[in-house]
Design a protein around this motif. Structure first.
Motif, PDB file in Angstrom:
ATOM      1  N   HIS A  40      18.891 -29.125 -52.111  1.00  0.00           N
ATOM      2  CA  HIS A  40      17.560 -29.337 -51.632  1.00  0.00           C
ATOM      3  C   HIS A  40      17.024 -27.814 -51.091  1.00  0.00           C
ATOM      4  CE1 HIS A  40      14.332 -31.813 -49.872  1.00  0.00           C
ATOM      5  NE2 HIS A  40      14.212 -30.956 -48.795  1.00  0.00           N
ATOM      6  N   PRO A  41      16.024 -27.404 -51.354  1.00  0.00           N
ATOM      7  CA  PRO A  41      14.802 -28.192 -52.192  1.00  0.00           C
ATOM      8  C   PRO A  41      14.947 -27.947 -53.696  1.00  0.00           C
ATOM      9  CG  PRO A  41      13.956 -25.907 -51.439  1.00  0.00           C
ATOM     10  CD  PRO A  41      15.494 -26.017 -51.005  1.00  0.00           C
ATOM     11  N   GLN A  42      13.894 -28.747 -54.315  1.00  0.00           N
ATOM     12  CA  GLN A  42      14.130 -28.917 -55.632  1.00  0.00           C
ATOM     13  C   GLN A  42      14.161 -27.416 -56.548  1.00  0.00           C
ATOM     14  OE1 GLN A  42      11.609 -31.647 -57.573  1.00  0.00           O
ATOM     15  NE2 GLN A  42      12.367 -31.461 -59.499  1.00  0.00           N
ATOM     16  N   GLU A  43      13.408 -26.552 -55.719  1.00  0.00           N
ATOM     17  CA  GLU A  43      13.381 -25.056 -56.303  1.00  0.00           C
ATOM     18  C   GLU A  43      14.840 -24.480 -56.504  1.00  0.00           C
ATOM     19  OE1 GLU A  43       9.344 -25.722 -54.490  1.00  0.00           O
ATOM     20  OE2 GLU A  43      11.350 -25.940 -54.026  1.00  0.00           O
ATOM     21  N   GLU A  44      15.704 -24.835 -55.444  1.00  0.00           N
ATOM     22  CA  GLU A  44      17.000 -24.563 -55.403  1.00  0.00           C
ATOM     23  C   GLU A  44      17.799 -25.251 -56.549  1.00  0.00           C
ATOM     24  OE1 GLU A  44      20.416 -22.618 -53.882  1.00  0.00           O
ATOM     25  OE2 GLU A  44      18.209 -22.233 -53.255  1.00  0.00           O
ATOM     26  N   PHE A  45      17.520 -26.405 -56.785  1.00  0.00           N
ATOM     27  CA  PHE A  45      18.165 -27.036 -57.824  1.00  0.00           C
ATOM     28  C   PHE A  45      17.797 -26.460 -59.061  1.00  0.00           C
ATOM     29  CE2 PHE A  45      17.742 -30.422 -61.279  1.00  0.00           C
ATOM     30  CZ  PHE A  45      18.601 -31.088 -60.958  1.00  0.00           C
ATOM     31  N   GLU A  46      16.518 -26.159 -59.306  1.00  0.00           N
ATOM     32  CA  GLU A  46      16.101 -25.215 -60.594  1.00  0.00           C
ATOM     33  C   GLU A  46      16.791 -24.055 -60.996  1.00  0.00           C
ATOM     34  OE1 GLU A  46      14.714 -26.857 -62.926  1.00  0.00           O
ATOM     35  OE2 GLU A  46      14.024 -28.808 -61.966  1.00  0.00           O
ATOM     36  N   LEU A  47      16.758 -23.391 -59.627  1.00  0.00           N
ATOM     37  CA  LEU A  47      17.511 -22.071 -59.605  1.00  0.00           C
ATOM     38  C   LEU A  47      18.909 -22.198 -60.308  1.00  0.00           C
ATOM     39  CD1 LEU A  47      16.412 -19.820 -56.719  1.00  0.00           C
ATOM     40  CD2 LEU A  47      16.649 -19.097 -59.119  1.00  0.00           C
ATOM     41  N   ARG A  48      19.877 -23.088 -59.700  1.00  0.00           N
ATOM     42  CA  ARG A  48      20.899 -23.213 -59.936  1.00  0.00           C
ATOM     43  C   ARG A  48      21.365 -23.867 -61.371  1.00  0.00           C
ATOM     44  NH1 ARG A  48      24.078 -24.952 -54.335  1.00  0.00           N
ATOM     45  NH2 ARG A  48      22.778 -23.789 -52.955  1.00  0.00           N
ATOM     46  N   TRP A  49      20.453 -24.800 -61.885  1.00  0.00           N
ATOM     47  CA  TRP A  49      20.469 -25.155 -63.290  1.00  0.00           C
ATOM     48  C   TRP A  49      20.280 -23.843 -64.285  1.00  0.00           C
ATOM     49  CZ3 TRP A  49      21.634 -27.535 -67.248  1.00  0.00           C
ATOM     50  CH2 TRP A  49      21.028 -27.536 -68.564  1.00  0.00           C
ATOM     51  N   ILE A  50      19.168 -23.207 -63.942  1.00  0.00           N
ATOM     52  CA  ILE A  50      18.918 -22.134 -64.988  1.00  0.00           C
ATOM     53  C   ILE A  50      19.952 -21.115 -64.903  1.00  0.00           C
ATOM     54  CG2 ILE A  50      17.750 -19.891 -65.156  1.00  0.00           C
ATOM     55  CD1 ILE A  50      15.033 -21.431 -64.254  1.00  0.00           C
ATOM     56  N   GLU A  51      20.780 -20.974 -63.898  1.00  0.00           N
ATOM     57  CA  GLU A  51      22.041 -19.917 -63.970  1.00  0.00           C
ATOM     58  C   GLU A  51      23.093 -20.611 -64.684  1.00  0.00           C
ATOM     59  OE1 GLU A  51      21.430 -16.371 -62.162  1.00  0.00           O
ATOM     60  OE2 GLU A  51      20.235 -17.433 -63.714  1.00  0.00           O
ATOM     61  N   THR A  52      23.193 -22.170 -64.469  1.00  0.00           N
ATOM     62  CA  THR A  52      24.183 -22.899 -65.112  1.00  0.00           C
ATOM     63  C   THR A  52      24.025 -22.607 -66.730  1.00  0.00           C
ATOM     64  OG1 THR A  52      24.736 -24.110 -63.390  1.00  0.00           O
ATOM     65  CG2 THR A  52      25.180 -25.129 -65.568  1.00  0.00           C
ATOM     66  N   LYS A  53      22.585 -22.976 -67.019  1.00  0.00           N
ATOM     67  CA  LYS A  53      22.382 -22.743 -68.583  1.00  0.00           C
ATOM     68  C   LYS A  53      22.654 -21.606 -69.063  1.00  0.00           C
ATOM     69  CE  LYS A  53      20.166 -24.738 -71.981  1.00  0.00           C
ATOM     70  NZ  LYS A  53      19.996 -23.853 -73.117  1.00  0.00           N
ATOM     71  N   ARG A  54      22.566 -20.410 -68.392  1.00  0.00           N
ATOM     72  CA  ARG A  54      22.629 -19.050 -69.013  1.00  0.00           C
ATOM     73  C   ARG A  54      24.091 -18.897 -68.984  1.00  0.00           C
ATOM     74  NH1 ARG A  54      21.676 -14.811 -64.962  1.00  0.00           N
ATOM     75  NH2 ARG A  54      22.361 -13.436 -66.645  1.00  0.00           N
ATOM     76  N   VAL A  55      24.926 -19.446 -68.067  1.00  0.00           N
ATOM     77  CA  VAL A  55      26.470 -19.234 -68.387  1.00  0.00           C
ATOM     78  C   VAL A  55      26.966 -19.970 -69.402  1.00  0.00           C
ATOM     79  CG1 VAL A  55      28.809 -19.801 -67.174  1.00  0.00           C
ATOM     80  CG2 VAL A  55      27.011 -18.738 -65.922  1.00  0.00           C
ATOM     81  N   CYS A  56      26.481 -21.320 -69.633  1.00  0.00           N
ATOM     82  CA  CYS A  56      26.712 -22.260 -70.842  1.00  0.00           C
ATOM     83  C   CYS A  56      26.537 -21.457 -72.168  1.00  0.00           C
ATOM     84  CB  CYS A  56      26.244 -23.604 -70.573  1.00  0.00           C
ATOM     85  SG  CYS A  56      27.122 -24.326 -69.280  1.00  0.00           S
TER      86      CYS A  56
END
Length: 409
Positions: A40-56
């Motif tokens: 929380h909040p959703q912007e934090e969720f999206e930030l962590r998703w983007i960095e996860t996607k970059r790593v993968c």
């Protein structure tokens, strides 16, 4: 080929853990699953998703983005809001996330599951192992309890995340953990939005930059982020009353707060400014009440208001203003292309005003990058997205570029 589903919470915890799993299970297919309903909040969720996607993406690992099910998480931990970090609330949280991960693993035909949460020094390894094994057994899977922190794993993770310029979150993600961690603050900056736009130094601005970077890297283009610190400023509240009636106004950035209510009389009207019987504030007349954009950085000043009403000598004013300064706010410049061999530069910026105007859209910049991909690859063009531009072109002033050949895109 054996398939292993890896629950992923963020890019930082995965950057070494995924490499370790690829090394330990070279004949297995790794599938990432980003599932964080606790964030929380959703912007934090999206930030962590983007960095996860970059790593993968960098490791050639497929990654699935789970649904953002905050309501489901809130219901699961109801009654455990005041539990400390690593307490019962965390156990419930692990159980919820690993349960969903096991369901996905079963649907995808995986035989094993694990989680990069075991990388985090903030998590209890034994609790994660117990929860993971219980959930895995329920679905006929094997849980891999890998202590990624062993043999210098934490140091390697920090080194790799720094090299990849990953966003490094400063709290677990859970709203209740945030409350506990920031209990001495008057409000929680992570949970506050100061407008509809991407203000300088905001999470929204950082998310915008990360989205551009993810897109550019998906095209195979080199990217580099340059972080810088500056004195941040936020408008918390303001009002202007003219002869007891509230009127539209703007506040010039970097104005200081007013203690209580400032009452003043108009002694004179000179061109575009008012002369008041008190010098605690300044008021300027304007024909345009669009949000002010600074061409030069501004030092902290007395309160400065802009109004467009007709004002006469003797009129009464009541001013209120509350602002906040942050001496260690961060922003970043993004460079797409080769910073050493470019011939020309296309300049954009990442921030907007509080209403979301006076800036670029994600589509604007990504479309430009895609259409100029060949030039960027050849080193003919460097795309620069400057941070915190509207408060005095701060990003450009902190830029390490030595060639000053700027052409607005």
């Amino acid at each position: 080929m054996e398939k292993i589903l890896v629950h992923i919470c963020c890019g930082v915890d995965s950057v070494y853990a995924l490499r370790k799993l690829k090394e330990d299970y070279p004949n297995s297919q790794l599938i990432g699953y980003f599932y964080d309903p606790n964030i929380h909040p959703q912007e934090e969720f999206e930030l962590r998703w983007i960095e996860t996607k970059r790593v993968c993406d960098q490791l050639g690992i497929e990654c699935i983005k789970g649904d953002y099910e905050l309501d489901k998480w809130m219901e699961a931990v109801k009654g455990y809001e005041n539990e400390p970090e690593r307490g019962e609330r965390c156990t419930i949280c692990h159980d919820l996330r690993l349960e969903k991960s096991a369901q996905i693993a079963k649907d995808l035909g995986c035989s094993k599951i694990t989680t990069v949460l075991m990388m985090s020094p903030k998590k209890d390894f034994d609790v994660l192992k117990e929860v993971g094994e219980k959930v895995a057994n329920k679905y006929g899977l094997e849980f891999l309890a890998v202590d990624f922190r062993k043999n210098g794993g934490t140091q390697i993770m920090n080194k790799l995340s720094k090299e990849a310029q990953l966003y490094h979150q400063n709290y677990c993600g859970c709203i209740y953990g945030l409350f506990s961690q920031r209990k001495d603050l008057d409000f929680y900056p992570e949970l506050v939005s100061f407008g509809k736009g991407r203000l300088a130094g905001s999470r929204e601005e950082l998310l915008f930059v990360k989205q551009i970077r993810l897109f550019a890297e998906s095209l195979g283009l080199n990217c580099f982020e340059e972080e810088f610190n500056f004195i941040g400023w936020r408008l918390l509240s303001s009002s202007v009353k003219l002869n007891n009636d509230y009127i539209p106004h703007r506040v010039l950035p970097y104005s200081t707060s007013i203690n209580g209510i400032l009452r003043a009389s108009v002694l004179d009207v000179k061109e575009n400014s008012l002369i008041l019987n008190k010098n605690n504030a300044e008021i300027y007349l304007t024909t345009d009440l669009n949000e002010p954009v600074l061409k030069e950085p501004r030092y902290i000043t007395k309160p400065v208001f802009l109004i467009k009403e007709e004002v006469k000598v003797g009129d009464k004013l009541e001013l209120q203003l509350k602002t906040e300064f942050n001496p260690s706010m961060k922003s970043q410049n993004l460079y797409v292309g080769n910073r050493n061999t470019f011939v020309d530069i296309a300049v954009f910026y990442s921030d907007t005003d509080s209403e979301g105007n006076q800036g670029y859209t994600l589509q604007d910049i990504c479309y430009f990058i895609k259409n100029n991909k060949e030039k960027i690859e050849k080193g003919e063009l460097l795309v620069v997205v400057y941070g915190s531009h509207l408060i005095g072109e701060i990003g450009k002033r902190f830029s390490t570029l030595h060639t000053q050949v700027f052409s607005e895109a």
